[in-house]
Design a protein around this motif. Structure first.
Motif, PDB file in Angstrom:
ATOM      1  N   ARG A 145       0.856  -1.183   0.000  1.00  0.00           N
ATOM      2  CA  ARG A 145       0.000   0.000   0.000  1.00  0.00           C
ATOM      3  C   ARG A 145       0.896   1.239   0.000  1.00  0.00           C
ATOM      4  O   ARG A 145       1.554   1.541   0.993  1.00  0.00           O
ATOM      5  N   ARG A 178      -2.249   4.910  -3.748  1.00  0.00           N
ATOM      6  CA  ARG A 178      -3.288   5.868  -3.386  1.00  0.00           C
ATOM      7  C   ARG A 178      -2.736   7.274  -3.562  1.00  0.00           C
ATOM      8  O   ARG A 178      -1.555   7.520  -3.303  1.00  0.00           O
ATOM      9  N   TYR A 207      -3.023  11.468  -2.680  1.00  0.00           N
ATOM     10  CA  TYR A 207      -3.442  12.394  -1.637  1.00  0.00           C
ATOM     11  C   TYR A 207      -3.221  13.820  -2.117  1.00  0.00           C
ATOM     12  O   TYR A 207      -2.315  14.085  -2.909  1.00  0.00           O
ATOM     13  N   ALA A 231      -1.628   9.154   7.134  1.00  0.00           N
ATOM     14  CA  ALA A 231      -2.031   7.812   6.707  1.00  0.00           C
ATOM     15  C   ALA A 231      -0.922   6.803   6.977  1.00  0.00           C
ATOM     16  O   ALA A 231      -1.193   5.666   7.395  1.00  0.00           O
ATOM     17  N   ARG A 256      -0.797   6.089  10.712  1.00  0.00           N
ATOM     18  CA  ARG A 256      -1.909   5.237  11.155  1.00  0.00           C
ATOM     19  C   ARG A 256      -1.810   3.823  10.608  1.00  0.00           C
ATOM     20  O   ARG A 256      -2.592   2.960  11.004  1.00  0.00           O
ATOM     21  N   GLU A 315      -2.318   3.008   7.420  1.00  0.00           N
ATOM     22  CA  GLU A 315      -3.200   2.817   6.267  1.00  0.00           C
ATOM     23  C   GLU A 315      -2.400   2.533   4.996  1.00  0.00           C
ATOM     24  O   GLU A 315      -2.897   1.873   4.087  1.00  0.00           O
ATOM     25  N   ILE A 316      -1.188   3.061   4.932  1.00  0.00           N
ATOM     26  CA  ILE A 316      -0.283   2.768   3.828  1.00  0.00           C
ATOM     27  C   ILE A 316       1.055   2.347   4.420  1.00  0.00           C
ATOM     28  O   ILE A 316       1.368   2.640   5.572  1.00  0.00           O
ATOM     29  N   ARG A 317       1.851   1.661   3.607  1.00  0.00           N
ATOM     30  CA  ARG A 317       3.130   1.138   4.081  1.00  0.00           C
ATOM     31  C   ARG A 317       4.303   2.033   3.711  1.00  0.00           C
ATOM     32  O   ARG A 317       5.374   1.940   4.322  1.00  0.00           O
TER      33      ARG A 317
END
Length: 362
Positions: A249, A270, A272, A281, A284, A286-288
């Motif tokens: 991600r 993704r 942004y 993100a 948190r 949500e992405i690596r």
């Protein structure tokens, strides 16, 4: 009488026309439109809504040399490029990469800063580190090679010494003596050569001398492989470069050079609107990983107000996809030549070099 009135009327019209022309010229002098967008450290928004940064300082010095009065408006990147392309803005100032795709619609100044893309990652948890260690393919490959060589060496010594060397093979059963042989081979490979006089047969002693040379190089090679594999970075993250991004991600800014790079290589990601959203993100989970400009990533991490939130996030030392920043202009801009001359003059000043150091020092 009528002729006099006609002359007065014509004079009035000419006077008004001259006044309008002068007014237009004066307006043109003071309405040089500059577009920018927030991109620390090149364009930084202050708490009071004003802006500063490397690119704006550069433009300020260029404008002084060209004796230009200007006004700056803020835009998103996509809108900024569109406004410059449509001649609604005379110049775009920020961290805008010079790319072939953009050159088809726009003109650029000379480059004023060279940079490259980089990857930011956040270390894994302790359990993830342990899991990463235990599932590492290189580790198991090394274990397999060492075990195989230990079996071969142990079997060779067992065949040569089992009947004459009670010291090395003291177990009463064959299975026990076989295990002893494997342990002997494993110690030989991992610890180094034994004293040759501990063996009874001449063949075993000759093999011991030969293996002493082999194990010296073998142990050095194994140590180097394991050291490079199990550095702190390798343990805390399985991403060490752009080739490791596939299947992960990944985040990148919308309409950015990083996004184009990932798209061209078929790496799903993704997008942004800003770097802050990407950093949050990543924090948190949500992405690596984040792909962005190296200088921008490092500046953000070094100057963020959310130190606890971004703790542990680091920029990998891998450099790829070099790029250059320039000022963006409409096609066939009449000031391009003068602007480039002024830009080159500014770049050679000690003031500009000092400014670079102040903003980009780690």
């Amino acid at each position: 009488m009528q002729l006099r009135r006609l002359n007065q009327t014509v004079s009035t019209i000419l006077l008004l026309g001259a006044m309008l022309l002068f007014s237009s010229l004066a307006s043109a002098q003071t309405s040089f439109k500059v577009g920018s967008y927030n991109c620390p450290p090149f364009v930084i928004e202050n708490d009071d809504g004003s802006f500063r940064g490397l690119s704006l300082l550069l433009w300020q010095q260029i404008a002084q040399r060209l004796q230009l009065e200007y006004e700056v408006s803020q835009h998103e990147l996509e809108d900024l490029l569109e406004q410059v392309s449509n001649n609604n803005l005379q110049v775009g100032v920020s961290c805008i990469s010079i790319t072939p795709e953009r050159e088809q619609l726009l003109d650029f100044s000379h480059s004023f800063y060279e940079t490259h893309l980089a990857i930011a990652v956040k270390p894994r948890s302790v359990w993830s580190m342990v899991k990463n260690f235990l599932t590492n393919r290189t580790l198991w490959l090394v274990i397999g090679i060492v075990s195989l060589i230990a079996c071969v060496v142990g079997f060779a010594y067992y065949r040569l010494e089992r009947k004459v060397n009670d010291k090395l093979y003291s177990m009463p059963t064959k299975a026990g003596r076989g295990i002893e042989g494997f342990i002997l081979g494993l110690l030989f490979i991992t610890k180094g050569p034994f004293n040759y006089y501990e063996f009874k047969t001449l063949t075993a002693r000759v093999i011991t001398v030969l293996l002493a040379v082999f194990t010296t190089f073998f142990l050095a090679s194994i140590t180097a492989v394991l050291a490079s594999t199990f550095t702190l970075g390798a343990l805390t993250s399985d991403i060490s470069g752009p080739n490791d991004l596939r299947g992960k991600r990944v985040g990148a800014k919308t309409e950015s050079t990083a996004s184009s790079y990932l798209q061209q290589r078929g790496i799903r990601h993704r997008t942004y609107d800003d770097l802050e959203g990407m950093m949050q993100a990543l924090a948190r989970g949500e992405i690596r990983a984040i792909v962005a400009d190296d200088a921008i990533l490092k500046y953000t991490l070094n100057h963020t107000d959310s130190e606890d939130q971004y703790s542990g996030i680091s920029v990998l030392p891998y450099q790829f996809e070099r790029q250059n920043y320039g000022l963006v202009l409409p096609e066939n801009s009449p000031i391009r030549e003068q602007l480039n001359q002024a830009l080159l003059e500014v770049r050679t000043t000690s003031q500009w070099q000092q400014t670079l150091t102040e903003y980009l020092a780690q």
